[in-house]
Scaffold this motif. Sequence first.
Motif, PDB file in Angstrom:
ATOM      1  N   PHE A 208      11.604  15.744 -55.949  1.00  0.00           N
ATOM      2  CA  PHE A 208      11.035  14.987 -55.117  1.00  0.00           C
ATOM      3  C   PHE A 208      11.166  15.666 -53.750  1.00  0.00           C
ATOM      4  O   PHE A 208      10.893  15.106 -52.696  1.00  0.00           O
ATOM      5  CB  PHE A 208      11.400  13.528 -54.929  1.00  0.00           C
ATOM      6  CG  PHE A 208      11.191  12.530 -56.132  1.00  0.00           C
ATOM      7  CD1 PHE A 208       9.848  12.153 -56.242  1.00  0.00           C
ATOM      8  CD2 PHE A 208      12.156  12.249 -57.024  1.00  0.00           C
ATOM      9  CE1 PHE A 208       9.437  11.539 -57.211  1.00  0.00           C
ATOM     10  CE2 PHE A 208      11.810  11.458 -58.269  1.00  0.00           C
ATOM     11  CZ  PHE A 208      10.369  10.853 -58.134  1.00  0.00           C
ATOM     12  N   SER A 209      11.920  16.884 -53.692  1.00  0.00           N
ATOM     13  CA  SER A 209      12.314  17.352 -52.492  1.00  0.00           C
ATOM     14  C   SER A 209      11.471  18.092 -51.328  1.00  0.00           C
ATOM     15  O   SER A 209      11.644  17.933 -50.226  1.00  0.00           O
ATOM     16  CB  SER A 209      13.050  18.735 -52.862  1.00  0.00           C
ATOM     17  OG  SER A 209      12.497  19.629 -53.385  1.00  0.00           O
ATOM     18  N   GLY A 210      10.191  17.898 -51.763  1.00  0.00           N
ATOM     19  CA  GLY A 210       8.903  18.165 -51.227  1.00  0.00           C
ATOM     20  C   GLY A 210       8.256  17.233 -50.635  1.00  0.00           C
ATOM     21  O   GLY A 210       7.317  17.369 -49.598  1.00  0.00           O
ATOM     22  N   LEU A 211       8.667  15.833 -50.712  1.00  0.00           N
ATOM     23  CA  LEU A 211       8.110  14.720 -50.007  1.00  0.00           C
ATOM     24  C   LEU A 211       8.577  14.505 -48.550  1.00  0.00           C
ATOM     25  O   LEU A 211       9.688  14.982 -48.261  1.00  0.00           O
ATOM     26  CB  LEU A 211       8.608  13.438 -50.623  1.00  0.00           C
ATOM     27  CG  LEU A 211       7.943  13.106 -52.194  1.00  0.00           C
ATOM     28  CD1 LEU A 211       8.615  11.896 -52.594  1.00  0.00           C
ATOM     29  CD2 LEU A 211       6.454  13.002 -52.032  1.00  0.00           C
ATOM     30  N   PRO A 212       7.639  14.005 -47.664  1.00  0.00           N
ATOM     31  CA  PRO A 212       8.015  13.962 -46.222  1.00  0.00           C
ATOM     32  C   PRO A 212       9.316  13.013 -46.138  1.00  0.00           C
ATOM     33  O   PRO A 212       9.509  12.147 -46.854  1.00  0.00           O
ATOM     34  CB  PRO A 212       6.750  13.242 -45.406  1.00  0.00           C
ATOM     35  CG  PRO A 212       5.753  13.600 -46.494  1.00  0.00           C
ATOM     36  CD  PRO A 212       6.389  13.850 -47.847  1.00  0.00           C
ATOM     37  N   ALA A 213      10.214  13.273 -45.105  1.00  0.00           N
ATOM     38  CA  ALA A 213      11.238  12.365 -44.807  1.00  0.00           C
ATOM     39  C   ALA A 213      10.807  10.990 -44.800  1.00  0.00           C
ATOM     40  O   ALA A 213      10.028  10.529 -44.213  1.00  0.00           O
ATOM     41  CB  ALA A 213      11.840  12.698 -43.471  1.00  0.00           C
ATOM     42  N   GLY A 214      11.671  10.140 -45.397  1.00  0.00           N
ATOM     43  CA  GLY A 214      11.594   8.767 -45.504  1.00  0.00           C
ATOM     44  C   GLY A 214      10.570   8.102 -46.638  1.00  0.00           C
ATOM     45  O   GLY A 214      10.579   6.992 -46.826  1.00  0.00           O
ATOM     46  N   LYS A 227      -4.739  14.772 -55.590  1.00  0.00           N
ATOM     47  CA  LYS A 227      -4.148  16.045 -55.362  1.00  0.00           C
ATOM     48  C   LYS A 227      -4.253  16.341 -53.860  1.00  0.00           C
ATOM     49  O   LYS A 227      -3.410  17.096 -53.644  1.00  0.00           O
ATOM     50  CB  LYS A 227      -5.145  16.925 -56.067  1.00  0.00           C
ATOM     51  CG  LYS A 227      -5.110  16.974 -57.646  1.00  0.00           C
ATOM     52  CD  LYS A 227      -5.939  17.915 -58.055  1.00  0.00           C
ATOM     53  CE  LYS A 227      -5.992  17.885 -59.690  1.00  0.00           C
ATOM     54  NZ  LYS A 227      -6.823  19.013 -60.289  1.00  0.00           N
ATOM     55  N   SER A 228      -4.768  15.786 -52.947  1.00  0.00           N
ATOM     56  CA  SER A 228      -4.905  16.068 -51.600  1.00  0.00           C
ATOM     57  C   SER A 228      -3.827  15.348 -50.718  1.00  0.00           C
ATOM     58  O   SER A 228      -3.446  15.788 -49.831  1.00  0.00           O
ATOM     59  CB  SER A 228      -6.167  15.851 -50.857  1.00  0.00           C
ATOM     60  OG  SER A 228      -6.299  14.217 -51.024  1.00  0.00           O
ATOM     61  N   SER A 229      -2.927  14.376 -51.493  1.00  0.00           N
ATOM     62  CA  SER A 229      -1.785  13.620 -50.861  1.00  0.00           C
ATOM     63  C   SER A 229      -0.602  14.144 -50.789  1.00  0.00           C
ATOM     64  O   SER A 229      -0.185  15.217 -51.638  1.00  0.00           O
ATOM     65  CB  SER A 229      -1.711  12.224 -51.750  1.00  0.00           C
ATOM     66  OG  SER A 229      -1.103  12.575 -52.931  1.00  0.00           O
ATOM     67  N   PRO A 230       0.122  14.040 -49.571  1.00  0.00           N
ATOM     68  CA  PRO A 230       1.461  14.423 -49.470  1.00  0.00           C
ATOM     69  C   PRO A 230       2.359  14.274 -50.865  1.00  0.00           C
ATOM     70  O   PRO A 230       3.324  15.034 -51.150  1.00  0.00           O
ATOM     71  CB  PRO A 230       2.090  13.985 -48.348  1.00  0.00           C
ATOM     72  CG  PRO A 230       1.064  12.730 -47.975  1.00  0.00           C
ATOM     73  CD  PRO A 230      -0.217  12.984 -48.638  1.00  0.00           C
ATOM     74  N   TYR A 232       1.438  13.942 -53.998  1.00  0.00           N
ATOM     75  CA  TYR A 232       1.119  14.987 -54.999  1.00  0.00           C
ATOM     76  C   TYR A 232       1.737  16.434 -54.664  1.00  0.00           C
ATOM     77  O   TYR A 232       2.232  17.087 -55.621  1.00  0.00           O
ATOM     78  CB  TYR A 232      -0.325  15.056 -55.404  1.00  0.00           C
ATOM     79  CG  TYR A 232      -0.969  15.886 -56.249  1.00  0.00           C
ATOM     80  CD1 TYR A 232      -1.187  15.193 -57.641  1.00  0.00           C
ATOM     81  CD2 TYR A 232      -1.028  17.296 -56.231  1.00  0.00           C
ATOM     82  CE1 TYR A 232      -1.532  15.739 -58.699  1.00  0.00           C
ATOM     83  CE2 TYR A 232      -1.390  17.933 -57.336  1.00  0.00           C
ATOM     84  CZ  TYR A 232      -1.604  17.324 -58.536  1.00  0.00           C
ATOM     85  OH  TYR A 232      -2.257  18.286 -59.637  1.00  0.00           O
ATOM     86  N   LYS A 233       1.580  16.755 -53.572  1.00  0.00           N
ATOM     87  CA  LYS A 233       1.948  18.076 -53.190  1.00  0.00           C
ATOM     88  C   LYS A 233       3.517  17.950 -52.914  1.00  0.00           C
ATOM     89  O   LYS A 233       3.954  19.083 -52.925  1.00  0.00           O
ATOM     90  CB  LYS A 233       1.372  18.374 -51.780  1.00  0.00           C
ATOM     91  CG  LYS A 233      -0.343  18.661 -51.741  1.00  0.00           C
ATOM     92  CD  LYS A 233      -0.681  18.913 -50.361  1.00  0.00           C
ATOM     93  CE  LYS A 233      -2.245  19.091 -50.196  1.00  0.00           C
ATOM     94  NZ  LYS A 233      -2.857  19.315 -49.078  1.00  0.00           N
TER      95      LYS A 233
END
Length: 326
Positions: A208-214, A227-230, A232-233
């Motif tokens: 999960f390290s690529g998820l935005p903070a919080g 696929k376009s969502s933060p 997913y990415k």
Amino acid sequence: MRITVLTYLEKKGDTAYDPVADQVANALRAEKHTVKVFAVHGDIVALVEGLREQRPTLVFNLMEAFGGNLCGEIGVAGALQLLSLRHTGGGPGEFYLQQDKALTKELLAFHGVPFPNYAVFRKDHYPDTSGRLRMPLIVKPLRMDASIGIESNSLVRSATQMMKRIVAIHEKVKDAALVEEYIEGREFYVGVLGNRKPIALPPIEMDFSGLPAGMPRVLGRRAKWVKSSPEYKGTRSKIAEIPNETKLQLQRVAIDAYRALRVRDYGRIDLRLTPAGEVYVIEVNASCYLEKSSEFATAAQAAGIRYVNLVNAIAKLALARFRRPY
């Protein structure tokens, strides 16, 4: 053998089906089996007549829904049983136990397999959870899979947030709501293969390290399908880099859960590992997704099992099970 790969159409009158069906069919053909892909949307007459016409030695059952019924695989398994057709995966009873997450937890409890504390909120019954469940909690549908009904706001930190999610599941997903304690820690998936002597594959970790903070460390609907969502990415699965002792612990709990839920032939157990080293079963996925790049196939590859061999091993396990039922 004559093998029918049974899958579903997305909508009535469509000709497109999940590409995993062709992948499985080609893997079976590589071992010289005669294989047909049979896709149905929700027509029980077409299902029964098609299977009777093909008269397969074995049905490789990839059905995850039936028409608009997302829980329809239970009925499909029942139809296969009534037609006396040998097939991969469990029967209707096993699928029902695995699909209803409250029943799943009751069986896990009986067998001493750890899982998060929980409560079930049905439309006509709201239990009193005061003092029983510790925040934060995660609220999800009782019977859906594939992260349906799990959003970023499914992780709740107050009674008000919890009730909003419960109502949303009742009204939008049309299911009871499962409320369980959120297990802070690392998330792992352990594939299991076999019946009498099941083996656990190398654990896969969800990164999960690529998820935005919080953003909650939860693999929800958007992380799986948008696929376009933060979400997913920012998430990816990888072979777990963990001490051998931890690996064996995860595999032992996975096999215990697999046996407790009477999973047949193959499946995947989703687990959480706390910083204190405690392992909890989050979900049991019987007849899990078999696409070539799926977590299950990736784990098999890490164990030295090629995709062709994996698919054919599942077929052999199913056939042997019907020859020697238990």
